[in-house]
Structure formats: C-alpha cells, structure tokens
Design a protein around this motif. Structure first.
Motif, mmCIF file in Angstrom:
data_model
loop_
_atom_site.group_PDB
_atom_site.id
_atom_site.type_symbol
_atom_site.label_atom_id
_atom_site.label_comp_id
_atom_site.label_asym_id
_atom_site.label_seq_id
_atom_site.Cartn_x
_atom_site.Cartn_y
_atom_site.Cartn_z
ATOM 1 N N UNK A 70 -11.354 6.511 -5.521
ATOM 2 C CA UNK A 70 -12.247 6.433 -4.356
ATOM 3 C C UNK A 70 -11.998 5.128 -3.598
ATOM 4 N N UNK A 71 -11.957 4.017 -4.301
ATOM 5 C CA UNK A 71 -11.734 2.732 -3.647
ATOM 6 C C UNK A 71 -10.332 2.668 -3.039
ATOM 7 N N UNK A 72 -9.336 3.210 -3.731
ATOM 8 C CA UNK A 72 -7.982 3.264 -3.197
ATOM 9 C C UNK A 72 -7.964 4.010 -1.869
ATOM 10 N N UNK A 73 -8.585 5.179 -1.841
ATOM 11 C CA UNK A 73 -8.608 5.976 -0.609
ATOM 12 C C UNK A 73 -9.310 5.225 0.519
ATOM 13 N N UNK A 74 -10.442 4.618 0.233
ATOM 14 C CA UNK A 74 -11.186 3.879 1.269
ATOM 15 C C UNK A 74 -10.376 2.688 1.796
ATOM 16 N N UNK A 75 -9.693 1.993 0.882
ATOM 17 C CA UNK A 75 -8.918 0.826 1.301
ATOM 18 C C UNK A 75 -7.729 1.242 2.163
ATOM 19 N N UNK A 76 -7.067 2.336 1.801
ATOM 20 C CA UNK A 76 -5.941 2.832 2.608
ATOM 21 C C UNK A 76 -6.437 3.219 3.993
ATOM 22 N N UNK A 77 -7.590 3.879 4.076
ATOM 23 C CA UNK A 77 -8.158 4.267 5.372
ATOM 24 C C UNK A 77 -8.571 3.025 6.180
ATOM 25 N N UNK A 78 -9.125 2.027 5.494
ATOM 26 C CA UNK A 78 -9.508 0.783 6.163
ATOM 27 C C UNK A 78 -8.286 0.094 6.784
ATOM 28 N N UNK A 79 -7.150 0.138 6.091
ATOM 29 C CA UNK A 79 -5.919 -0.478 6.596
ATOM 30 C C UNK A 79 -5.200 0.416 7.610
ATOM 31 N N UNK A 80 -5.787 1.584 7.934
ATOM 32 C CA UNK A 80 -5.264 2.547 8.909
ATOM 33 C C UNK A 80 -3.884 3.081 8.522
ATOM 34 N N UNK A 81 -3.662 3.253 7.223
ATOM 35 C CA UNK A 81 -2.387 3.757 6.742
ATOM 36 C C UNK A 81 -2.474 5.210 6.293
ATOM 37 N N UNK A 82 -3.651 5.802 6.334
ATOM 38 C CA UNK A 82 -3.839 7.143 5.778
ATOM 39 C C UNK A 82 -2.977 8.201 6.461
ATOM 40 N N UNK A 83 -2.642 8.021 7.726
ATOM 41 C CA UNK A 83 -1.806 8.998 8.425
ATOM 42 C C UNK A 83 -0.364 8.519 8.584
ATOM 43 N N UNK A 84 -0.056 7.336 8.060
ATOM 44 C CA UNK A 84 1.280 6.763 8.257
ATOM 45 C C UNK A 84 2.107 6.703 6.982
ATOM 46 N N UNK A 85 1.535 7.099 5.859
ATOM 47 C CA UNK A 85 2.263 7.028 4.598
ATOM 48 C C UNK A 85 3.315 8.123 4.574
ATOM 49 N N UNK A 86 4.544 7.732 4.340
ATOM 50 C CA UNK A 86 5.634 8.700 4.294
ATOM 51 C C UNK A 86 5.992 9.071 2.873
ATOM 52 N N UNK A 87 6.543 10.250 2.721
ATOM 53 C CA UNK A 87 7.000 10.685 1.407
ATOM 54 C C UNK A 87 8.172 9.816 0.985
ATOM 55 N N UNK A 88 8.261 9.570 -0.293
ATOM 56 C CA UNK A 88 9.371 8.780 -0.806
ATOM 57 C C UNK A 88 8.999 8.082 -2.084
ATOM 58 N N UNK A 89 9.924 7.289 -2.553
ATOM 59 C CA UNK A 89 9.731 6.530 -3.775
ATOM 60 C C UNK A 89 9.364 5.102 -3.404
ATOM 61 N N UNK A 90 8.346 4.566 -4.072
ATOM 62 C CA UNK A 90 7.863 3.220 -3.785
ATOM 63 C C UNK A 90 7.933 2.380 -5.052
ATOM 64 N N UNK A 91 8.282 1.128 -4.889
ATOM 65 C CA UNK A 91 8.348 0.189 -6.007
ATOM 66 C C UNK A 91 7.475 -1.002 -5.683
ATOM 67 N N UNK A 92 6.615 -1.375 -6.642
ATOM 68 C CA UNK A 92 5.759 -2.554 -6.495
ATOM 69 C C UNK A 92 6.074 -3.473 -7.665
#
Length: 161
Positions: A70-92
C-alpha cells in the motif's frame, strides 16, 4: 450551559496541539519506513508488460523487497511515476530502501542495455549470431523479433558444406 469564547479557544487550541502531534508522529513513521533498509544486498526485479503499480507492489511485497504494498503504491503515485513505469529488468544496489527502489523505477529499466557496433556489410544473421554469442537471446529469438533474413547464395553454400 454554553461555552464562553475563552473556553472555546482553549478547546480548539488543545485540538490543534493533538492534531499537530499526531501529524508529526505519522510523518516521522512515514519517513522512517521510506528510508528504512529492507536489505543490504542489491536486488533485481522485473516489471512485466502491462503490470499495474498495485500488482507490482503486491509482488514486491510477496518477494520481501518492500514491507508495505500500500505504501509503495502511494509513494509511486506521489512521485507521479505510476503511468511512466516501463516493463523491464531493474537493479537496485544495496542498501535497498523504498526511496531507492522507486528512483530505480524512474530510470526506465536500463539494466539490460548494450551498445553494439554493426559493421558495414553485416546481415541480420551476423547480428543475431553476435548477440546470441554475448548472451542476449538466441538466434531464433532475434529472428522472431527482426524477421528471418533472406537466404543468399553464399549463405546456402555455407549451409551445404
């Protein structure tokens, strides 16, 4: 029976102090959760084509990468990335926090990019062979993505030998 203005102001002042205190406690907990280390080791995860932020958050929660979907989803929406995340492999890289995780999602998944040089005269077959040799799929996968190259006389002669 009725409160005097002084009593009313006093009650409002107490209410504001309580609400302010609760706000700072909540803000502190939120800050701690966003910046708390989930793991010291780096993580790699994949965003599937068409996957929603909600589904991604649940999957990351099940994997133990985030503590709260829930917090992850809210934070992604707050950063306005919810519609900009592309498919792919991510490394952190570690230490992994929710803030670093969301920052990686904003990078558009560049973990598997490779710069190649196509030499003059190379055919689709030469490119597919080179990429397959470097571990970027098989020749058949490259042909499926680009189309099967035409057979030339030289290519037929090599096959016949």
């Amino acid at each position: 029976m009725f409160e005097t203005p002084r009593q009313l102001v006093r009650r409002l002042r107490y209410a504001l102090w309580i609400m302010g205190g609760l706000f700072f406690v909540f803000a502190g907990l939120l800050f701690a959760e966003l910046h708390d280390t989930v793991t010291d080791a780096g993580v790699t995860f994949t965003v599937h084509p068409g996957e929603t932020v909600t589904a991604l958050g649940k999957r990351l929660r099940e994997s133990g990468i985030v503590r709260s979907a829930w917090l992850f989803e809210r934070y992604v929406r707050f950063k306005l990335l919810d519609t900009q995340i592309g498919a792919g492999e991510y490394r952190v890289a570690g230490p992994v926090t929710m803030v670093r995780l969301v920052e990686a999602l904003g990078s558009r998944g560049l973990a598997r990019e490779k710069e190649i040089t196509i030499l003059p005269g190379w055919s689709l077959r030469d490119i597919a062979v080179s990429m397959a040799a470097d571990g970027y799929g098989t020749e058949e996968e490259w042909f499926a993505a680009t189309g099967r190259p035409a057979e030339s006389g030289a290519a037929r002669r090599v096959v016949e030998l």
